[in-house]
Design an enzyme around this catalytic site. Structure first.
Site, PDB file in Angstrom:
ATOM      1  N   ASN A 214       0.773  -1.298  -0.045  1.00 14.59           N
ATOM      2  CA  ASN A 214      -0.061  -0.010  -0.007  1.00 14.59           C
ATOM      3  C   ASN A 214       0.876   1.318  -0.213  1.00 14.59           C
ATOM      4  O   ASN A 214       1.962   0.993  -0.025  1.00 14.59           O
ATOM      5  CB  ASN A 214      -1.014   0.005   1.243  1.00 14.59           C
ATOM      6  N   ASP A 283      -4.962  -6.378   4.739  1.00  9.06           N
ATOM      7  CA  ASP A 283      -6.148  -7.150   5.428  1.00  9.06           C
ATOM      8  C   ASP A 283      -6.163  -8.638   4.634  1.00  9.06           C
ATOM      9  O   ASP A 283      -6.642  -9.563   5.366  1.00  9.06           O
ATOM     10  CB  ASP A 283      -7.517  -6.561   5.182  1.00  9.06           C
ATOM     11  N   LYS A 293       8.725 -17.479 -10.105  1.00  9.41           N
ATOM     12  CA  LYS A 293       7.902 -16.582 -10.885  1.00  9.41           C
ATOM     13  C   LYS A 293       6.538 -17.162 -11.560  1.00  9.41           C
ATOM     14  O   LYS A 293       6.766 -18.005 -12.387  1.00  9.41           O
ATOM     15  CB  LYS A 293       8.982 -15.710 -11.839  1.00  9.41           C
ATOM     16  N   PHE A 327      -5.337   3.241  14.427  1.00  6.06           N
ATOM     17  CA  PHE A 327      -5.375   4.034  13.302  1.00  6.06           C
ATOM     18  C   PHE A 327      -6.584   3.588  12.627  1.00  6.06           C
ATOM     19  O   PHE A 327      -6.689   2.337  12.517  1.00  6.06           O
ATOM     20  CB  PHE A 327      -4.123   4.659  12.673  1.00  6.06           C
ATOM     21  N   LYS A 341     -13.850   0.488  14.660  1.00  5.48           N
ATOM     22  CA  LYS A 341     -12.843  -0.024  14.694  1.00  5.48           C
ATOM     23  C   LYS A 341     -12.331  -0.003  16.395  1.00  5.48           C
ATOM     24  O   LYS A 341     -11.661  -0.958  16.830  1.00  5.48           O
ATOM     25  CB  LYS A 341     -11.827   0.461  13.908  1.00  5.48           C
ATOM     26  N   LYS A 345     -11.926  -3.414  18.100  1.00  7.95           N
ATOM     27  CA  LYS A 345     -10.563  -3.888  18.392  1.00  7.95           C
ATOM     28  C   LYS A 345      -9.958  -3.407  19.620  1.00  7.95           C
ATOM     29  O   LYS A 345      -8.909  -3.509  20.073  1.00  7.95           O
ATOM     30  CB  LYS A 345      -9.457  -3.446  17.339  1.00  7.95           C
TER      31      LYS A 345
HETATM   32  O1  PMT Z   1       2.808   5.989   6.663  1.00 10.43           O
HETATM   33  P1  PMT Z   1       2.373   7.415   6.132  1.00 10.43           P
HETATM   34  O2  PMT Z   1       2.633   7.631   4.462  1.00 10.43           O
HETATM   35  O3  PMT Z   1       2.931   8.441   6.862  1.00 10.43           O
HETATM   36  O4  PMT Z   1       0.550   7.378   6.247  1.00 10.43           O
HETATM   37  C1  PMT Z   1       0.205   7.428   7.504  1.00 10.43           C
HETATM   38  C2  PMT Z   1      -0.915   6.416   7.476  1.00 10.43           C
HETATM   39  C3  PMT Z   1      -2.269   6.779   6.416  1.00 10.43           C
HETATM   40  C4  PMT Z   1      -0.588   5.018   6.883  1.00 10.43           C
HETATM   41  C5  PMT Z   1      -1.575   6.248   8.894  1.00 10.43           C
HETATM   42  O5  PMT Z   1      -2.034   7.490   9.367  1.00 10.43           O
HETATM   43  C6  PMT Z   1      -2.654   5.336   9.073  1.00 10.43           C
HETATM   44  O6  PMT Z   1      -3.974   5.614   8.836  1.00 10.43           O
HETATM   45  N1  PMT Z   1      -2.289   4.094   9.590  1.00 10.43           N
HETATM   46  C7  PMT Z   1      -3.434   3.042   9.642  1.00 10.43           C
HETATM   47  C8  PMT Z   1      -3.744   2.402   8.220  1.00 10.43           C
HETATM   48  C9  PMT Z   1      -4.480   1.183   8.323  1.00 10.43           C
HETATM   49  O7  PMT Z   1      -4.095   0.174   8.229  1.00 10.43           O
HETATM   50  O8  PMT Z   1      -5.837   1.640   8.580  1.00 10.43           O
HETATM   51  P2  PMT Z   1      -6.883   0.478   8.819  1.00 10.43           P
HETATM   52  O9  PMT Z   1      -8.222   1.269   9.082  1.00 10.43           O
HETATM   53  O10 PMT Z   1      -6.856  -0.359   7.600  1.00 10.43           O
HETATM   54  O11 PMT Z   1      -6.623  -0.264   9.762  1.00 10.43           O
HETATM   55  C10 PMT Z   1      -7.213   0.048  11.204  1.00 10.43           C
HETATM   56  C11 PMT Z   1      -5.871  -0.385  12.506  1.00 10.43           C
HETATM   57  O12 PMT Z   1      -6.072  -1.882  12.640  1.00 10.43           O
HETATM   58  C12 PMT Z   1      -4.795   0.357  12.072  1.00 10.43           C
HETATM   59  O13 PMT Z   1      -4.172   0.558  13.346  1.00 10.43           O
HETATM   60  C13 PMT Z   1      -3.806  -1.007  11.659  1.00 10.43           C
HETATM   61  O14 PMT Z   1      -2.586  -0.856  11.833  1.00 10.43           O
HETATM   62  C14 PMT Z   1      -4.633  -2.313  12.244  1.00 10.43           C
HETATM   63  N2  PMT Z   1      -4.390  -3.267  11.512  1.00 10.43           N
HETATM   64  C15 PMT Z   1      -4.953  -3.530  10.433  1.00 10.43           C
HETATM   65  C16 PMT Z   1      -5.173  -4.358   9.476  1.00 10.43           C
HETATM   66  C17 PMT Z   1      -4.591  -5.594  10.214  1.00 10.43           C
HETATM   67  N3  PMT Z   1      -4.215  -7.119   9.568  1.00 10.43           N
HETATM   68  N4  PMT Z   1      -3.916  -5.478  11.511  1.00 10.43           N
HETATM   69  C18 PMT Z   1      -3.838  -4.593  12.088  1.00 10.43           C
HETATM   70  O15 PMT Z   1      -3.123  -4.235  13.064  1.00 10.43           O
END
Ligand code: PMT
Length: 406
Positions: A214, A283, A293, A327, A341, A345
């Site tokens: 991503n 995810d 490959k 986040f 979330k 979580k």
């Molecule tokens: O890195 P930068 O370029 O500075 O950008 C910052 C950012 C946009 C990445 C950051 O601000 C941000 O939003 N990070 C969370 C990205 C994310 O995965 O969001 P989500 O809404 O998909 O996930 C929610 C939370 O679950 C997040 O804390 C994520 O780390 C966590 N997660 C998600 C999926 C997973 N399999 N395991 C997790 O722990």
């Protein structure tokens, strides 16, 4: 703004040295106590007397010109500095700094100082782009030296391109912002706490040459790790794919997949006080990773994906005394999804960012976030640098962890 600050201004030998006079004057007018050290080449472009008159302090250029027998001048200046600013910085001085050379008053002072260092390069466009200069600047940045990027335009050598020293007004603004930011940090707020930060994007392999990832640059998580350290915490940074190297001086571990990140977090989980999951974690991952490959065949190809471990959700389930911050990267219905979330979580706080908003989200140096707890909105932050967001977020968390806010 700068009163009470001692700034050692290093001036090296390029045509931009003439701008050092204006810079020195502006810093002094803002209240800084400016001490100039010039290289012998700088004296070809501007006189000691000019900089002495503007700074109202003696100017140094010779390591052995000890005017006060009770002190060693370069050590006294190195110790007194709140900031060492090199402007202009030639390729030669940048090279000396990167490799720890100390053959004149300025480079010797730079080795002896514990103060933060800022560098404003100025040189010919081809010199600036030379791999050796770029590598030396990278080394310095990794060591925590702050770079003030040169501007583009017509250079004194006749070329048009990047290499022109930033204008004195802009350099002064960077210096002022640096001190203002520093003052926002409450140094002891996370003293004695162990903080784990995740940052960057995970990589889920399809085959040896392809993967799913991503847009995360790692900037948000890096800013949080730096701020936590400034607040006194022991910081462990676990990062996936990022645009730049992690901040210097922080214990960092590079990982690839969501599963690698989960294993790395678990190593620190039991005895940590605060976890901040700024990483963008996949995810889904390919159900199978091919060891060779995958060859092109047919017009369509289907990739089977399976869910990855949700690290944050697992931590939320197993939380004892840890404070957990997630986040939420959203493109619409930000509040609804973020609150979902937070609950699902089991986070103490969730930081929502609309990643489609200008100045927010992936890659940008700024962010626009809303922080929620179980009761609702805690704080809506305007557009701020990621460093400022990090400091404010950690202040909110620390106040709650220390029992100042319920
Ligand atoms: O890195 P930068 O370029 O500075 O950008 C910052 C950012 C946009 C990445 C950051 O601000 C941000 O939003 N990070 C969370 C990205 C994310 O995965 O969001 P989500 O809404 O998909 O996930 C929610 C939370 O679950 C997040 O804390 C994520 O780390 C966590 N997660 C998600 C999926 C997973 N399999 N395991 C997790 O722990």
């Amino acid at each position: 703004m700068l009163s009470g600050k001692t700034i050692v201004l290093g001036v090296t030998g390029g045509i931009a040295a003439y701008k050092a006079a204006s810079l020195c004057s502006k810093l002094t007018q803002k209240g800084a106590d400016v001490h100039v050290i010039m290289t012998s080449s700088a004296k070809q472009f501007i006189t000691e007397l000019t900089l002495q008159s503007l700074s109202k302090n003696a100017v140094f250029s010779d390591t052995f010109d000890e005017r006060d027998p009770s002190v060693v001048s370069h050590i006294r200046l190195a110790d007194a500095a709140d900031l060492v600013l090199i402007a202009p910085a030639t390729a030669n001085m940048i090279g000396k700094m990167a490799h720890g050379l100390a053959d004149d008053m300025l480079s010797t002072t730079l080795l002896a100082t514990m103060a933060p260092v800022m560098v404003a390069p100025a040189m010919n466009v081809h010199m600036y782009g030379h791999p050796a200069v770029q590598e030396n600047m990278r080394i310095l940045e990794q060591r925590g030296v702050m770079m003030i990027e040169p501007g583009e335009g017509l250079l004194a050598c006749g070329y048009v391109g990047k290499g022109r020293m930033e204008e004195p007004e802009s350099i002064v603004a960077v210096v002022e912002r640096y001190f203002a930011d520093k003052e926002q940090v409450k140094p002891g707020l996370l003293q004695g706490k162990k903080v784990v930060v995740t940052s960057g994007g995970t990589i889920e392999r399809i085959d040896p040459v392809r993967y799913i990832t991503n847009d995360s640059s790692g900037k948000m998580g890096f800013a949080i790790a730096k701020a936590a350290r400034e607040m006194g915490a022991a910081v462990y940074l676990i990062h996936g794919h990022t645009d730049t190297a992690p901040p210097a001086g922080i214990d960092a571990e590079a990982v690839q997949s969501a599963d690698d990140m989960y294993q790395a977090v678990l190593k620190h989980w039991q005895d940590c006080d605060l976890v901040i999951k700024a990483a963008a974690v996949a995810d889904y991952r390919p159900a199978e990773t091919s060891s060779s490959k995958i060859k092109k065949k047919g017009d369509m190809m289907t990739l089977d994906l399976v869910k990855t471990v949700d690290i944050l959700e697992q931590l939320g389930k197993n939380k004892t005394n840890q404070f957990l911050i997630g986040f939420a990267a959203e493109t619409h219905d930000v509040e609804v999804y973020a609150k979902d979330k937070l609950v699902r979580k089991n986070c103490d706080l969730i930081v929502a960012n609309d990643v489609t908003a200008e100045g927010a989200g992936f890659r940008s140096d700024t962010n626009i976030v809303q922080v929620y707890d179980a009761k609702g909105l805690v704080e809506q932050m305007p557009v701020m640098s990621k460093d400022e967001v990090a400091r404010r977020l950690l202040t909110i968390a620390a106040e709650r962890m220390n029992g100042a806010v319920n």
